[in-house]
Motif scaffolding. Structure first.
Motif, short mmCIF file in Angstrom:
data_model
loop_
_atom_site.label_atom_id
_atom_site.label_comp_id
_atom_site.label_asym_id
_atom_site.label_seq_id
_atom_site.Cartn_x
_atom_site.Cartn_y
_atom_site.Cartn_z
N THR A 298 -3.15 10.24 -6.51
CA THR A 298 -2.60 11.35 -5.73
C THR A 298 -2.14 10.86 -4.37
OG1 THR A 298 -3.99 12.98 -6.84
CG2 THR A 298 -3.13 13.59 -4.68
N ALA A 299 -2.95 10.09 -3.69
CA ALA A 299 -2.57 9.59 -2.37
C ALA A 299 -1.38 8.64 -2.43
CB ALA A 299 -3.76 8.89 -1.71
N MET A 300 -1.24 7.92 -3.57
CA MET A 300 -0.19 6.90 -3.70
C MET A 300 1.02 7.36 -4.50
SD MET A 300 -1.20 4.10 -2.09
CE MET A 300 -0.33 2.71 -2.84
N ALA A 301 1.09 8.64 -4.87
CA ALA A 301 2.14 9.07 -5.80
C ALA A 301 3.53 9.12 -5.18
CB ALA A 301 1.79 10.45 -6.37
N TRP A 302 3.62 9.44 -3.91
CA TRP A 302 4.93 9.63 -3.28
C TRP A 302 5.14 8.62 -2.17
CZ3 TRP A 302 1.40 13.41 -4.43
CH2 TRP A 302 1.79 14.39 -5.35
N GLN A 303 6.38 8.24 -1.96
CA GLN A 303 6.70 7.37 -0.83
C GLN A 303 6.79 8.18 0.46
OE1 GLN A 303 10.71 5.78 -0.29
NE2 GLN A 303 9.84 3.73 -0.14
N GLN A 304 7.35 9.39 0.35
CA GLN A 304 7.50 10.28 1.50
C GLN A 304 6.33 11.26 1.52
OE1 GLN A 304 11.57 11.24 0.15
NE2 GLN A 304 12.27 10.52 2.15
N ARG A 305 5.42 11.09 2.49
CA ARG A 305 4.10 11.71 2.41
C ARG A 305 3.79 12.71 3.53
NH1 ARG A 305 2.02 5.60 1.45
NH2 ARG A 305 2.35 5.52 -0.82
N ASP A 306 4.73 13.00 4.40
CA ASP A 306 4.41 13.83 5.56
C ASP A 306 3.88 15.20 5.18
OD1 ASP A 306 5.31 11.71 6.99
OD2 ASP A 306 7.01 12.73 7.93
N TRP A 307 4.24 15.72 4.02
CA TRP A 307 3.81 17.07 3.63
C TRP A 307 2.33 17.14 3.27
CZ3 TRP A 307 2.31 17.75 -1.55
CH2 TRP A 307 2.69 16.73 -2.43
N TYR A 308 1.70 15.98 3.06
CA TYR A 308 0.26 16.00 2.81
C TYR A 308 -0.52 15.00 3.65
CZ TYR A 308 0.88 11.88 -0.28
OH TYR A 308 1.17 10.63 -0.79
N LEU A 309 0.17 14.15 4.40
CA LEU A 309 -0.50 13.13 5.20
C LEU A 309 0.23 12.98 6.54
CD1 LEU A 309 -2.51 10.80 5.62
CD2 LEU A 309 -0.96 9.33 4.32
N ALA A 310 -0.39 13.41 7.61
CA ALA A 310 0.23 13.32 8.93
C ALA A 310 0.44 11.86 9.32
CB ALA A 310 -0.65 14.02 9.96
N PRO A 311 1.61 11.49 9.83
CA PRO A 311 1.90 10.09 10.16
C PRO A 311 0.88 9.45 11.08
CG PRO A 311 3.91 11.40 10.25
CD PRO A 311 2.78 12.37 10.06
N GLU A 312 0.32 10.23 12.01
CA GLU A 312 -0.62 9.64 12.97
C GLU A 312 -1.95 9.23 12.34
OE1 GLU A 312 -0.85 14.21 13.52
OE2 GLU A 312 0.69 12.68 13.14
N LEU A 313 -2.22 9.67 11.11
CA LEU A 313 -3.47 9.29 10.44
C LEU A 313 -3.35 7.98 9.68
CD1 LEU A 313 -4.74 12.69 8.94
CD2 LEU A 313 -4.86 11.84 11.29
N ARG A 314 -2.14 7.55 9.43
CA ARG A 314 -1.93 6.41 8.52
C ARG A 314 -2.53 5.09 9.00
NH1 ARG A 314 4.30 7.83 6.64
NH2 ARG A 314 3.82 10.00 6.08
N PRO A 315 -2.42 4.74 10.29
CA PRO A 315 -2.98 3.43 10.70
C PRO A 315 -4.45 3.27 10.36
CG PRO A 315 -1.57 4.32 12.43
CD PRO A 315 -1.73 5.41 11.41
N ALA A 316 -5.23 4.34 10.39
CA ALA A 316 -6.66 4.23 10.09
C ALA A 316 -6.94 4.18 8.60
CB ALA A 316 -7.40 5.42 10.71
N LEU A 317 -6.02 4.70 7.78
CA LEU A 317 -6.29 4.90 6.35
C LEU A 317 -5.60 3.92 5.43
CD1 LEU A 317 -6.07 8.82 6.32
CD2 LEU A 317 -8.15 7.42 6.21
N PHE A 318 -4.69 3.10 5.95
CA PHE A 318 -3.96 2.13 5.12
C PHE A 318 -4.19 0.72 5.63
CE2 PHE A 318 -1.86 6.03 4.11
CZ PHE A 318 -1.26 5.86 2.88
N ASP A 319 -4.17 -0.25 4.71
CA ASP A 319 -4.21 -1.64 5.17
C ASP A 319 -2.79 -2.11 5.49
OD1 ASP A 319 -2.89 -2.32 2.81
OD2 ASP A 319 -4.56 -3.42 1.94
N ARG A 320 -2.64 -3.34 5.88
CA ARG A 320 -1.34 -3.83 6.34
C ARG A 320 -0.31 -3.94 5.22
NH1 ARG A 320 -3.08 -8.71 10.58
NH2 ARG A 320 -4.14 -7.34 12.09
N SER A 321 -0.77 -3.94 3.98
CA SER A 321 0.16 -4.03 2.84
C SER A 321 0.55 -2.66 2.29
CB SER A 321 -0.48 -4.87 1.72
OG SER A 321 -0.72 -6.18 2.16
#
Length: 394
Positions: A298-321
């Motif tokens: 579910t988290a990885m299904a879409w490339q464009q994710r703003d509708w379920y994942l706020a951009p400012e949260l991404r640095p904490a939740l994703f690795d560098r890859s």
């Protein structure tokens, strides 16, 4: 006048997600086959993800490990194999032929050509030698039923041959024929992953002969896979589809047309749904919380994710890859992350404003308790660690 496209806003997309991805309380599934069929595929790069993704969606998760192992290794109703973007996934058995024809064959051709080229550059034996090793390896695997690479190398010693990869480059390394050849055979649909050597969290797998499947037309298989995915994840944009499948944009467009996909409007522009899939869900999903694992589909299904994942949260939740870590969800949005500490405690943290209300906090805490209950004494460390997960376990 042309027909006006219906607008699907973020709230409706999140409602669809809760129901179709089996995350809302009333939509949870009875078994791993039902979960996997609803999602099309489970990420299999991290072995634990498969079980954690299933458990998060079961009405009764207590038997998650046993039922999932039975589906994977006894009934073979689920199959772990290479799929989109050369990634290992778990698919329903009835989809293996579709995945192989739509995606695997093109990837396999590239992987085999690359192996032959790398061996030739290193002065290793040629393609005819490799073909002979392949025949002997498949025969040995057929006799054994399933085996590790080391066991197969005992039957066919030429699998132990080594060659230098990228000589003189900063990433120079020594490759073994067994590791490269078995990967190629996996992408070609000739072998699949068998039982792990250890527990359900182990990343060391045996190999097994692939179950027989019909050879399908590539274009027809692409249309079939795309339609099935849109029923799970639509609406999605062309960019989402190209990213998820790993196909060329021309293949995506051809498959959309062949599948009869319908256009809708989403905040990113034009979106696509499966035929007849443009209408909203029959009823609201109701408030729901979920703790999903690293690489969850579910988290990885879409490339464009703003509708379920706020951009400012991404640095904490994703690795560098770009691999997502464990996430906490409330009503179709990612609101934080979670981890398991060394003593087994499931801990979680809200991100962003940090205020989702008392109801959400209680629901998330209940999901953490539910997860801890069925995981038991098993200790979980994601293969791809993220800043928040490291911080929570530290």
């Amino acid at each position: 006048m042309g027909r006006t496209r219906r607008y699907v806003d973020g709230a409706e997309r999140r409602a669809r997600l809760g129901v179709r991805h089996r995350l809302a309380g009333g939509a949870r599934a009875a078994g791993p086959e039902e979960v996997t069929g609803s999602l099309v595929a489970l990420h299999g790069t991290d072995p634990a993800t498969v079980y954690l993704s299933v458990g998060a969606r079961l009405a009764e998760p207590a038997g998650t490990v046993a039922s999932t192992e039975r589906a994977l290794y006894e009934e073979r109703s689920l199959v772990r194999m290479h799929g989109m973007r050369r990634t290992v996934f778990v698919f329903p058995a009835e989809l293996t032929a579709v995945v192989h024809a739509s995606t695997g064959m093109a990837v396999a051709a590239r992987e085999r050509a690359k192996l032959v080229k790398d061996m030739a550059t290193a002065g290793a034996p040629d393609a005819d030698w490799l073909a002979d090793v392949e025949r002997a390896t498949l025969a040995a695997l057929e006799r054994r039923g399933q085996a590790t690479a080391a066991e197969l190398s005992g039957d066919e010693p030429r699998l132990r041959e080594q060659f230098v990869y990228a000589a003189g480059k900063s990433y120079e390394g020594v490759h073994t024929v067994s590791s490269r050849l078995l990967t190629v055979l996996g992408t070609e649909g000739k072998v699949v992953r068998g039982r792990p050597l250890g527990s359900w969290t182990s990343g060391q797998f045996r190999w097994a002969p692939a179950p027989p499947h019909p050879e399908l037309d590539e274009a027809a298989a692409q249309a079939a896979l795309l339609e099935r995915w849109l029923r799970c994840c639509g609406p999605a944009t062309e960019a989402d589809l190209k990213w998820w499948t790993g196909w060329k944009v021309t293949d995506v467009r051809r498959a959309l047309a062949a599948a009869g996909a319908e256009e809708v409007t989403v905040d990113e522009g034009t979106g696509f749904v499966a035929p007849g899939g443009g209408e909203p869900p029959a009823g609201p999903a109701g408030p729901w919380a979920a703790l999903l694992p690293a690489l969850d589909p579910t988290a990885m299904a879409w490339q464009q994710r703003d509708w379920y994942l706020a951009p400012e949260l991404r640095p904490a939740l994703f690795d560098r890859s770009g691999n997502v870590g464990p996430t906490v969800w409330w009503n179709g949005r990612v609101v934080g992350g979670w981890a398991q500490r060394a003593d087994g405690e499931i801990v979680w943290r809200l991100l962003g404003s940090g205020d989702v209300g008392r109801e959400a906090g209680a629901a998330i805490a209940a999901e953490a308790e539910r997860l801890a209950g069925w995981v038991g004494a098993t200790r979980l460390t994601p293969r791809f660690r993220t800043p928040l997960e490291r911080e929570l376990t530290g």
